[in-house]
Design a protein around this motif. Structure first.
Motif, PDB file in Angstrom:
ATOM      1  N   ARG A   1       0.829  -1.205   0.000  1.00 16.30           N
ATOM      2  CA  ARG A   1       0.000   0.000   0.000  1.00 16.30           C
ATOM      3  C   ARG A   1       0.866   1.260   0.000  1.00 16.30           C
ATOM      4  O   ARG A   1       1.990   1.245   0.490  1.00 16.30           O
ATOM      5  CB  ARG A   1      -0.923   0.022   1.223  1.00 16.30           C
ATOM      6  CG  ARG A   1      -1.953  -1.098   1.244  1.00 16.30           C
ATOM      7  CD  ARG A   1      -2.806  -1.043   2.503  1.00 16.30           C
ATOM      8  NE  ARG A   1      -3.794  -2.118   2.537  1.00 16.30           N
ATOM      9  CZ  ARG A   1      -5.002  -2.032   1.992  1.00 16.30           C
ATOM     10  NH1 ARG A   1      -5.362  -0.894   1.394  1.00 16.30           N
ATOM     11  NH2 ARG A   1      -5.847  -3.040   2.042  1.00 16.30           N
ATOM     12  N   ASP A   2       0.310   2.342  -0.572  1.00 19.18           N
ATOM     13  CA  ASP A   2       0.948   3.667  -0.530  1.00 19.18           C
ATOM     14  C   ASP A   2       2.385   3.633  -1.052  1.00 19.18           C
ATOM     15  O   ASP A   2       3.299   4.224  -0.470  1.00 19.18           O
ATOM     16  CB  ASP A   2       0.926   4.227   0.901  1.00 19.18           C
ATOM     17  CG  ASP A   2      -0.484   4.306   1.467  1.00 19.18           C
ATOM     18  OD1 ASP A   2      -1.388   4.741   0.731  1.00 19.18           O
ATOM     19  OD2 ASP A   2      -0.684   3.935   2.637  1.00 19.18           O
TER      20      ASP A   2
ATOM     21  N   THR B   1       3.738   4.954  -3.733  1.00 20.94           N
ATOM     22  CA  THR B   1       4.291   6.233  -4.179  1.00 20.94           C
ATOM     23  C   THR B   1       4.912   6.976  -3.008  1.00 20.94           C
ATOM     24  O   THR B   1       6.062   7.434  -3.086  1.00 20.94           O
ATOM     25  CB  THR B   1       3.203   7.099  -4.845  1.00 20.94           C
ATOM     26  OG1 THR B   1       2.691   6.427  -5.995  1.00 20.94           O
ATOM     27  CG2 THR B   1       3.773   8.447  -5.267  1.00 20.94           C
ATOM     28  N   ALA B   2       4.181   7.098  -1.919  1.00 24.36           N
ATOM     29  CA  ALA B   2       4.701   7.790  -0.741  1.00 24.36           C
ATOM     30  C   ALA B   2       5.931   7.090  -0.186  1.00 24.36           C
ATOM     31  O   ALA B   2       6.907   7.742   0.224  1.00 24.36           O
ATOM     32  CB  ALA B   2       3.614   7.883   0.339  1.00 24.36           C
ATOM     33  N   ARG B   3       5.928   5.769  -0.187  1.00 23.82           N
ATOM     34  CA  ARG B   3       7.072   5.016   0.337  1.00 23.82           C
ATOM     35  C   ARG B   3       8.326   5.262  -0.505  1.00 23.82           C
ATOM     36  O   ARG B   3       9.426   5.441   0.022  1.00 23.82           O
ATOM     37  CB  ARG B   3       6.752   3.520   0.363  1.00 23.82           C
ATOM     38  CG  ARG B   3       5.690   3.101   1.374  1.00 23.82           C
ATOM     39  CD  ARG B   3       5.302   1.651   1.165  1.00 23.82           C
ATOM     40  NE  ARG B   3       4.197   1.231   2.013  1.00 23.82           N
ATOM     41  CZ  ARG B   3       4.327   0.594   3.170  1.00 23.82           C
ATOM     42  NH1 ARG B   3       5.536   0.310   3.620  1.00 23.82           N
ATOM     43  NH2 ARG B   3       3.275   0.241   3.868  1.00 23.82           N
TER      44      ARG B   3
ATOM     45  N   ARG C   1      -5.059   3.396  -6.698  1.00 26.91           N
ATOM     46  CA  ARG C   1      -5.070   4.389  -5.612  1.00 26.91           C
ATOM     47  C   ARG C   1      -4.616   3.781  -4.295  1.00 26.91           C
ATOM     48  O   ARG C   1      -3.906   4.416  -3.526  1.00 26.91           O
ATOM     49  CB  ARG C   1      -6.466   4.991  -5.468  1.00 26.91           C
ATOM     50  CG  ARG C   1      -6.822   5.993  -6.563  1.00 26.91           C
ATOM     51  CD  ARG C   1      -8.046   6.810  -6.181  1.00 26.91           C
ATOM     52  NE  ARG C   1      -8.334   7.825  -7.181  1.00 26.91           N
ATOM     53  CZ  ARG C   1      -9.250   7.702  -8.139  1.00 26.91           C
ATOM     54  NH1 ARG C   1      -9.959   6.576  -8.216  1.00 26.91           N
ATOM     55  NH2 ARG C   1      -9.463   8.670  -9.010  1.00 26.91           N
ATOM     56  N   GLN C   2      -5.034   2.549  -4.037  1.00 24.92           N
ATOM     57  CA  GLN C   2      -4.643   1.910  -2.780  1.00 24.92           C
ATOM     58  C   GLN C   2      -3.180   1.474  -2.793  1.00 24.92           C
ATOM     59  O   GLN C   2      -2.480   1.623  -1.793  1.00 24.92           O
ATOM     60  CB  GLN C   2      -5.553   0.716  -2.479  1.00 24.92           C
ATOM     61  CG  GLN C   2      -6.973   1.108  -2.119  1.00 24.92           C
ATOM     62  CD  GLN C   2      -7.817  -0.085  -1.698  1.00 24.92           C
ATOM     63  OE1 GLN C   2      -7.311  -1.059  -1.137  1.00 24.92           O
ATOM     64  NE2 GLN C   2      -9.110  -0.015  -1.962  1.00 24.92           N
TER      65      GLN C   2
ATOM     66  N   TYR D   1      -0.677   2.564  -4.975  1.00 30.47           N
ATOM     67  CA  TYR D   1       0.284   3.624  -5.285  1.00 30.47           C
ATOM     68  C   TYR D   1      -0.137   4.968  -4.711  1.00 30.47           C
ATOM     69  O   TYR D   1       0.566   5.550  -3.896  1.00 30.47           O
ATOM     70  CB  TYR D   1       0.511   3.702  -6.798  1.00 30.47           C
ATOM     71  CG  TYR D   1       1.216   2.476  -7.311  1.00 30.47           C
ATOM     72  CD1 TYR D   1       2.593   2.323  -7.166  1.00 30.47           C
ATOM     73  CD2 TYR D   1       0.507   1.430  -7.906  1.00 30.47           C
ATOM     74  CE1 TYR D   1       3.246   1.179  -7.602  1.00 30.47           C
ATOM     75  CE2 TYR D   1       1.146   0.282  -8.342  1.00 30.47           C
ATOM     76  CZ  TYR D   1       2.519   0.166  -8.181  1.00 30.47           C
ATOM     77  OH  TYR D   1       3.167  -0.975  -8.603  1.00 30.47           O
ATOM     78  N   GLY D   2      -1.262   5.498  -5.118  1.00 37.36           N
ATOM     79  CA  GLY D   2      -1.697   6.788  -4.601  1.00 37.36           C
ATOM     80  C   GLY D   2      -2.425   7.584  -5.667  1.00 37.36           C
ATOM     81  O   GLY D   2      -3.132   7.021  -6.511  1.00 37.36           O
ATOM     82  N   ASP D   3      -2.241   8.900  -5.658  1.00 32.92           N
ATOM     83  CA  ASP D   3      -2.957   9.791  -6.558  1.00 32.92           C
ATOM     84  C   ASP D   3      -2.552   9.572  -8.008  1.00 32.92           C
ATOM     85  O   ASP D   3      -1.406   9.219  -8.310  1.00 32.92           O
ATOM     86  CB  ASP D   3      -2.682  11.250  -6.186  1.00 32.92           C
ATOM     87  CG  ASP D   3      -3.278  11.632  -4.841  1.00 32.92           C
ATOM     88  OD1 ASP D   3      -4.236  10.958  -4.405  1.00 32.92           O
ATOM     89  OD2 ASP D   3      -2.786  12.604  -4.237  1.00 32.92           O
TER      90      ASP D   3
ATOM     91  N   TYR E   1       0.436  13.731  -9.348  1.00 36.15           N
ATOM     92  CA  TYR E   1       1.292  14.127  -8.228  1.00 36.15           C
ATOM     93  C   TYR E   1       2.598  14.659  -8.794  1.00 36.15           C
ATOM     94  O   TYR E   1       2.900  14.508  -9.990  1.00 36.15           O
ATOM     95  CB  TYR E   1       1.549  12.959  -7.271  1.00 36.15           C
ATOM     96  CG  TYR E   1       2.345  11.804  -7.841  1.00 36.15           C
ATOM     97  CD1 TYR E   1       3.718  11.676  -7.590  1.00 36.15           C
ATOM     98  CD2 TYR E   1       1.731  10.812  -8.598  1.00 36.15           C
ATOM     99  CE1 TYR E   1       4.456  10.611  -8.095  1.00 36.15           C
ATOM    100  CE2 TYR E   1       2.455   9.740  -9.110  1.00 36.15           C
ATOM    101  CZ  TYR E   1       3.813   9.635  -8.865  1.00 36.15           C
ATOM    102  OH  TYR E   1       4.535   8.578  -9.361  1.00 36.15           O
TER     103      TYR E   1
END
Length: 270
Positions: free
Chosen positions: A37-38, A40-42, A134-135, A137-139, A142
């Motif tokens: 999950r997430d 991109t943020a990671r 979305r779950q 990676y994310g948006d 960005y």
């Protein structure tokens, strides 16, 4: 014999409850582990821990879809480079938008020595793919700054929105390409799956997209996938270079070097 039916029912319920992590009961069901999950943020957090040099070194690849052996071979080849700042997957991570496809590709890509970032592809929007992306990676839209360069990652899959005149989001893009007081970046590179000259791009936004890049006076290069072939040209008025990277199925990727005010593109076969 009649006493065996409650036993069988109980055994079935036990197996279903205890094997929840092993099976997906519907192809559109989304079952992700915490480390899926997430992403991109990671990966952006990994970039923040790195020190960019005067020249950035990137690898561009994409359209993995069901070409898992070719994607694995890409990772093996990428890991032979002595230094890469990060890798960009230029969309169509999946073929049918199924969560298991995303998971299979991420399981391959996490073998990279380098962080990897993504843009959403048109195939990634099929079935339940939008929710999965979305779950995981994310948006869809960005941006981030790495050294002297801002990277603007944008959804350009106009057909998947019925060519509604809103994708790509040019207002958002224009704001992202406008330097604000205190900004440290000097130039910008735009990355999307769908190139503006493609029939799946909203034709009403094709030239406005180009004009947005041009009027920013900060963009020399726009990067894309989707066409499953190489294409590198100043498509419109010789102001912006549009570079499309071929699919991994054809065993190719781009090695991109970026410095303040310039760049170099090398096509790599593997």
């Amino acid at each position: 014999m009649k006493n065996i039916y409650p036993l069988l029912l109980g055994l079935t319920l036990f197996l279903l409850s205890s094997c929840e992590e092993l099976f997906e009961y519907h192809p559109n069901q989304i079952i992700l582990q915490d480390d899926e999950r997430d992403l991109t943020a990671r990966n952006l957090a990994k970039l923040e821990s790195q020190q960019p040099g005067d020249t950035l070194h990137l690898l561009l690849m994409g359209d993995t879809q069901r070409f898992y052996d070719a994607a694995s071979a890409f990772v093996d080849k990428a890991n032979t480079f002595p230094h890469i700042d990060f890798v960009i997957h230029q969309g169509d991570i999946s073929d049918f938008g199924l969560s298991q496809e995303f998971k299979w590709v991420h399981n391959i890509m996490k073998g990279l020595k380098w962080p990897y970032l993504t843009v959403v592809g048109n195939h990634d929007m099929l079935a339940n793919g939008r929710k999965v992306y979305r779950q995981m990676y994310g948006d869809f839209n960005y941006s981030f700054v790495y050294g002297h360069t801002k990277f603007v990652m944008i959804d350009t899959n106009g057909r998947e929105y019925g060519f509604n005149g809103k994708v790509p989001d040019l207002d958002w893009l224009s704001k992202e390409l406008t330097r604000q007081p205190g900004d440290t970046w000097h130039q910008a590179i735009v990355v999307s799956h769908m190139p503006p000259y493609d029939g799946d791009f909203d034709t009403s936004l094709e030239l406005p997209f180009h004009e947005t890049l041009k009027e920013s006076d900060r963009v020399q290069l726009s990067l894309h996938g989707h066409i499953h072939n190489w294409r590198t040209e100043e498509t419109y008025d010789n102001t912006i270079l549009y570079h499309a990277t071929t699919t991994v199925k054809k065993r190719g990727f781009t090695y991109l070097k970026v410095w303040r005010g310039g760049f170099e593109i090398e096509r790599i076969a593997y």
